[in-house]
Enzyme design. Structure first.
Site, PDB file in Angstrom:
ATOM      1  CE  LYS A 206      59.983  60.933  10.489  1.00 19.46           C
ATOM      2  NZ  LYS A 206      60.851  60.414   9.889  1.00 19.46           N
TER       3      LYS A 206
HETATM    4  O1  G3P Z   1      61.233  59.639   5.713  1.00 22.56           O
HETATM    5  C1  G3P Z   1      61.336  58.275   5.966  1.00 22.56           C
HETATM    6  C2  G3P Z   1      62.720  57.685   5.493  1.00 22.56           C
HETATM    7  O2  G3P Z   1      63.676  57.839   6.056  1.00 22.56           O
HETATM    8  C3  G3P Z   1      62.312  56.308   4.908  1.00 22.56           C
HETATM    9  O3  G3P Z   1      63.011  56.151   3.855  1.00 22.56           O
HETATM   10  O4  G3P Z   1      64.274  54.898   2.239  1.00 22.56           O
HETATM   11  O5  G3P Z   1      64.177  53.954   4.410  1.00 22.56           O
HETATM   12  O6  G3P Z   1      62.431  53.971   3.093  1.00 22.56           O
HETATM   13  P1  G3P Z   1      63.514  54.555   3.354  1.00 22.56           P
END
Ligand code: G3P
Length: 221
Positions: free
Chosen positions: A84
């Site tokens: 990533k």
């Molecule tokens: O895949 C990306 C994810 O881990 C981010 O999610 O819920 O932290 O915005 P969030």
């Protein structure tokens, strides 16, 4: 639409994969940190051994050469590692350099169509628009997924980058991601469990059993 799990939790990954519906995993530094102070390499290798498909893990460097060096290292840990790389100028350069070395990149923290176009031009294998985080600031996160898919479709021969609907927060996001033709949705374990739930299914199962038992007793089929 394929489903990935967005977690670094080994038990959750083991369970998701055993259901047969999870074909990949995405992690990030926040998700790895939730598992405590783990041996990073061993943890990623364990996830890679459990999962049939791609496992994304994120670099920490901010500049291109550091990203490339980190990516080369993590890509050597398992054959299904995807690196990533954040959507910055440095990230674009790193993505381009890595794609020439056949190291797969998931271009992450994507919040605009232009970032997604650059990801594709640089040769990223995946791009991850963050749906929930756009919703959080009052924007329409799923519209971004839809629009990236739409513009990529204008160049079917040139663009092979797959769109991962990321930052998924609830089951409705999964439905919307599929309607937007996302190639993949990466979902938290909780959302995976929620996807199968319906109260009428539970009532139906109980009623079938009651009806059977009333006539057949405890006899099995
Ligand atoms: O895949 C990306 C994810 O881990 C981010 O999610 O819920 O932290 O915005 P969030």
């Amino acid at each position: 639409m394929r489903l990935f799990l967005d977690t670094a939790n080994i038990e959750h990954i083991r369970h998701g994969v055993s259901l047969g519906v999870i074909t990949g995993v995405t992690t990030n530094p926040s998700l790895i940190s939730k598992e405590g102070k783990v041996d990073y390499k061993r943890h990623v290798q364990e996830i890679c051994s459990l999962v049939p498909g791609p496992v994304s893990t994120e670099v920490l460097s901010q500049e291109a050469s550091g990203m490339v060096a980190e990516a080369r290292e993590v890509a050597s840990w398992a054959t299904n590692v995807v690196v990533k790389i954040p959507a910055s100028l440095q990230g674009i350069e790193a993505t381009w350099r890595l794609s020439r070395e056949k190291i797969k990149v998931n271009f992450t923290l994507c919040f605009s169509i232009n970032q997604a176009l650059l990801a594709a031009a640089a040769g990223a294998a995946f791009v991850s628009p963050f749906v929930g985080r756009l919703d959080d600031i009052g924007e329409d996160g799923m519209a971004l997924v839809r629009e990236i898919v739409e513009v990529y479709k204008n160049y079917p021969d040139a663009i092979k980058t797959e769109v991962i609907a990321a930052s998924i927060r609830h089951p409705q996001h999964c439905i919307e991601a599929a309607r937007a033709s996302a190639h993949i949705a990466t979902i938290p374990y909780q959302v995976l469990l929620q996807m199968i739930q319906h109260p009428l299914t539970d009532i139906g199962i109980r009623r079938f059993l009651q009806d059977w038992r009333q006539v057949m007793g405890e006899d099995k089929m």
